[in-house]
Scaffold this active site. Sequence first.
Site, PDB file in Angstrom:
ATOM      1  N   ASP A 182      -6.748  -1.736   1.825  1.00 35.94           N
ATOM      2  CA  ASP A 182      -7.135  -0.700   2.776  1.00 35.94           C
ATOM      3  C   ASP A 182      -7.763  -1.430   3.954  1.00 35.94           C
ATOM      4  O   ASP A 182      -8.631  -2.286   3.757  1.00 35.94           O
ATOM      5  CB  ASP A 182      -8.137   0.260   2.133  1.00 35.94           C
ATOM      6  CG  ASP A 182      -8.528   1.401   3.044  1.00 35.94           C
ATOM      7  OD1 ASP A 182      -7.629   1.981   3.683  1.00 35.94           O
ATOM      8  OD2 ASP A 182      -9.723   1.728   3.118  1.00 35.94           O
ATOM      9  N   ARG A 203      -6.109   1.244  -4.525  1.00 39.70           N
ATOM     10  CA  ARG A 203      -5.229   0.709  -3.488  1.00 39.70           C
ATOM     11  C   ARG A 203      -5.182  -0.804  -3.509  1.00 39.70           C
ATOM     12  O   ARG A 203      -6.175  -1.455  -3.777  1.00 39.70           O
ATOM     13  CB  ARG A 203      -5.644   1.219  -2.113  1.00 39.70           C
ATOM     14  CG  ARG A 203      -7.075   0.930  -1.789  1.00 39.70           C
ATOM     15  CD  ARG A 203      -7.615   1.794  -0.707  1.00 39.70           C
ATOM     16  NE  ARG A 203      -7.730   3.157  -1.156  1.00 39.70           N
ATOM     17  CZ  ARG A 203      -8.192   4.155  -0.438  1.00 39.70           C
ATOM     18  NH1 ARG A 203      -8.581   3.949   0.784  1.00 39.70           N
ATOM     19  NH2 ARG A 203      -8.265   5.358  -0.916  1.00 39.70           N
ATOM     20  N   ASP A 212      -9.522  -0.515   7.618  1.00 36.15           N
ATOM     21  CA  ASP A 212     -10.012   0.519   8.530  1.00 36.15           C
ATOM     22  C   ASP A 212     -10.487  -0.120   9.831  1.00 36.15           C
ATOM     23  O   ASP A 212     -11.196  -1.129   9.802  1.00 36.15           O
ATOM     24  CB  ASP A 212     -11.194   1.277   7.915  1.00 36.15           C
ATOM     25  CG  ASP A 212     -10.794   2.173   6.760  1.00 36.15           C
ATOM     26  OD1 ASP A 212      -9.661   2.677   6.774  1.00 36.15           O
ATOM     27  OD2 ASP A 212     -11.624   2.368   5.857  1.00 36.15           O
ATOM     28  N   ARG A 268       0.844  -1.205   0.000  1.00 39.14           N
ATOM     29  CA  ARG A 268       0.000   0.000   0.000  1.00 39.14           C
ATOM     30  C   ARG A 268       0.873   1.246   0.000  1.00 39.14           C
ATOM     31  O   ARG A 268       1.775   1.389   0.821  1.00 39.14           O
ATOM     32  CB  ARG A 268      -0.901  -0.005   1.238  1.00 39.14           C
ATOM     33  CG  ARG A 268      -1.646   1.306   1.500  1.00 39.14           C
ATOM     34  CD  ARG A 268      -2.903   1.433   0.668  1.00 39.14           C
ATOM     35  NE  ARG A 268      -3.523   2.735   0.774  1.00 39.14           N
ATOM     36  CZ  ARG A 268      -4.530   3.046   1.573  1.00 39.14           C
ATOM     37  NH1 ARG A 268      -5.024   2.142   2.384  1.00 39.14           N
ATOM     38  NH2 ARG A 268      -5.051   4.251   1.554  1.00 39.14           N
TER      39      ARG A 268
END
Length: 169
Positions: free
Chosen positions: A103, A100, A105, A91
């Site tokens: 990712d 990307r 989160d 990344r």
Amino acid sequence: MSTAQRKTLVRAALGLGSNVGDTLANLEAALAALAATPGIVVVARSSDYRTPPWGPVPQDDYRNACAVIETRLSPRDLLDRCLEVERSLGRVRDVRWGPRVIDIDVLIYGEERIEEDGLTIPHPRMGERAFVLVPLAEIWPDAPVGDGRTARQALATCPGRDEIRPIRD
């Protein structure tokens, strides 16, 4: 990452997405790296969903999923581990909302509400993002999204939920 760990496990939710390269392999590698981390146990993984990209940058659709984990890591250490896994998988953070490889989160960390530099929990926009709510509601429908609603309740009125398609591969 600090070595201090909590004595009790905290239930947390992670959102994962990829739209570069082998997206299935990217999500699987990220989850495997997280599961191999002391203090993290992956307890549920949603199906994968094809979702339109978010934001102003033209790009391919995403493969999105959510995972529910139990962790002894602090919220900051969990975020740091997620960022470390992202970097290890290639990344590069060069374009906001751009394509990307991976990712990850941190969406929810127990019942905690955190606002620190670079870390806001619950994730501040998850209640309005179908690409998060569809997979999250699949595996944790009663997940608290931070505004008094559960993932299931937020999904019921979330715009764009009809654009999220299951991936069967």
